[in-house]
Design a protein around this motif. Structure first.
Motif, short mmCIF file in Angstrom:
data_model
loop_
_atom_site.label_atom_id
_atom_site.label_comp_id
_atom_site.label_asym_id
_atom_site.label_seq_id
_atom_site.Cartn_x
_atom_site.Cartn_y
_atom_site.Cartn_z
N GLN A 68 -1.37 14.49 8.49
CA GLN A 68 -1.41 14.62 7.03
C GLN A 68 -1.83 13.31 6.37
O GLN A 68 -2.59 13.31 5.39
CB GLN A 68 -0.05 15.08 6.49
N LEU A 69 -1.35 12.19 6.89
CA LEU A 69 -1.76 10.89 6.36
C LEU A 69 -3.26 10.69 6.54
O LEU A 69 -3.96 10.25 5.60
CB LEU A 69 -0.98 9.76 7.04
N SER A 70 -3.77 11.00 7.71
CA SER A 70 -5.21 10.84 7.95
C SER A 70 -6.02 11.79 7.07
O SER A 70 -7.11 11.43 6.60
CB SER A 70 -5.53 11.09 9.43
N ALA A 71 -5.49 12.99 6.82
CA ALA A 71 -6.18 13.94 5.95
C ALA A 71 -6.28 13.40 4.53
O ALA A 71 -7.30 13.57 3.85
CB ALA A 71 -5.46 15.29 5.97
N PHE A 76 6.43 16.49 15.16
CA PHE A 76 6.57 16.32 13.71
C PHE A 76 6.02 14.96 13.27
O PHE A 76 5.45 14.83 12.19
CB PHE A 76 8.03 16.47 13.30
N TYR A 77 6.20 13.93 14.11
CA TYR A 77 5.57 12.64 13.79
C TYR A 77 4.04 12.79 13.83
O TYR A 77 3.34 12.24 12.98
CB TYR A 77 6.01 11.56 14.77
N LEU A 78 3.54 13.53 14.80
CA LEU A 78 2.09 13.75 14.88
C LEU A 78 1.59 14.50 13.65
O LEU A 78 0.49 14.21 13.15
CB LEU A 78 1.76 14.53 16.16
N GLU A 79 2.37 15.44 13.15
CA GLU A 79 1.99 16.15 11.93
C GLU A 79 1.95 15.19 10.75
O GLU A 79 1.07 15.27 9.88
CB GLU A 79 2.97 17.29 11.65
N ASN A 80 2.91 14.27 10.71
CA ASN A 80 2.92 13.22 9.69
C ASN A 80 1.62 12.41 9.73
O ASN A 80 1.00 12.16 8.68
CB ASN A 80 4.15 12.33 9.92
N LEU A 138 0.83 -1.20 0.00
CA LEU A 138 0.00 0.00 0.00
C LEU A 138 0.87 1.25 0.00
O LEU A 138 0.61 2.21 -0.72
CB LEU A 138 -0.92 0.00 1.22
N TYR A 139 1.91 1.24 0.83
CA TYR A 139 2.87 2.35 0.82
C TYR A 139 4.21 1.87 1.35
O TYR A 139 4.33 0.83 1.99
CB TYR A 139 2.37 3.55 1.62
N SER A 140 5.24 2.63 1.04
CA SER A 140 6.60 2.34 1.52
C SER A 140 7.47 3.53 1.19
O SER A 140 7.09 4.43 0.44
CB SER A 140 7.17 1.06 0.88
N PRO A 181 6.13 3.91 6.49
CA PRO A 181 6.85 5.18 6.36
C PRO A 181 6.21 6.33 7.12
O PRO A 181 5.00 6.39 7.30
CB PRO A 181 6.81 5.44 4.86
N ALA A 182 7.07 7.23 7.58
CA ALA A 182 6.63 8.53 8.09
C ALA A 182 6.99 9.56 7.01
O ALA A 182 7.39 9.21 5.91
CB ALA A 182 7.31 8.84 9.42
N GLY A 183 6.83 10.83 7.33
CA GLY A 183 7.20 11.87 6.38
C GLY A 183 6.09 12.31 5.45
O GLY A 183 6.35 13.01 4.47
N PHE A 184 4.85 11.93 5.74
CA PHE A 184 3.74 12.38 4.88
C PHE A 184 3.55 13.89 4.95
O PHE A 184 2.98 14.48 4.04
CB PHE A 184 2.45 11.66 5.27
N ASN A 185 4.07 14.51 6.00
CA ASN A 185 4.01 15.97 6.11
C ASN A 185 5.04 16.65 5.22
O ASN A 185 5.02 17.87 5.07
CB ASN A 185 4.24 16.39 7.56
#
Length: 207
Positions: free
Chosen positions: A109-112, A102-106, A36-38, A58-62
């Motif tokens: 953004q993923l949930s958005a 910053f992880y929380l922001e990630n 699904l993602y990586s 992965p993180a970094g969606f922000n």
């Protein structure tokens, strides 16, 4: 000067060969089951670029380019509708990094993006750092690095209320380093990526 020239030529070669590169990738992807993602960690020297680690969670969606968001949402929707027909509500299981804004922001953004793709989403975690929450309110509210409001539930609180709480699919964004699958194995829904992709089951040297 030599290093700068090498980097410039390499960048130019990629830019002028984009169509051929994407065509090659599409051909290879069509023959393989897709995650699904990586994401992939890269290391660069003045004569090569090498992948040294594949992140299945992965993180970094922000940090994604905003111009790509619509395409990402469309691809997410297509993947879910193709592989998990009828799924409407997604449980997003994240890390316990509640002190990392910053992880929380990630995660925000993923949930958005999941919502923009047309799905309902509930965010949860083990809350190992806040065990009392699981027996009281069942959730905490946070401020992300960009001052967005984020509500994260305790997984066990939700499990105790499965008659009220319904989800069709669990999306993992937790690398399960310690191999703790408690709670996850009580969910009678598909979990993607599969928990066996966690670091408790694989090694970076054979990523």
């Amino acid at each position: 000067c030599f290093t700068l020239q090498m980097k410039f030529n390499f960048k130019q070669e990629i830019e002028t060969s984009c169509d051929r590169i994407f065509s090659w990738l599409a051909e290879k992807e069509s023959k393989l089951p897709q995650l699904l993602y990586s994401s992939v960690d890269l290391r660069e020297s003045n004569f090569k670029i090498a992948s040294i680690d594949t992140n299945i969670f992965p993180a970094g969606f922000n940090n994604l380019c905003r111009s790509n968001i619509e395409s990402i949402c469309n691809q997410f929707k297509s993947h879910i509708n193709t592989n998990f027909q009828g799924a409407q509500s997604i449980l997003l299981f994240c890390e316990d990094h509640t002190r990392n804004a910053f992880y929380l922001e990630n995660i925000y953004q993923l949930s958005a993006m999941i919502k923009q793709a047309g799905f309902d989403v509930t965010i949860c975690s083990y809350f190992n750092d806040h065990p009392d929450i699981c027996n009281s309110t069942g959730y905490l509210q946070f401020k992300t690095a960009n001052d967005n409001d984020l509500t994260v539930h305790c997984l066990y609180y939700l499990i105790d209320r499965l008659d009220q709480f319904k989800c069709d699919l669990c999306l993992l964004n937790n690398d399960l380093t310690n191999g703790d699958l408690a709670g996850l194995n009580q969910l009678d829904i598909p979990i993607v990526p599969h928990p066996n992709f966690g670091w408790h089951k694989r090694q970076k040297k054979i990523h």
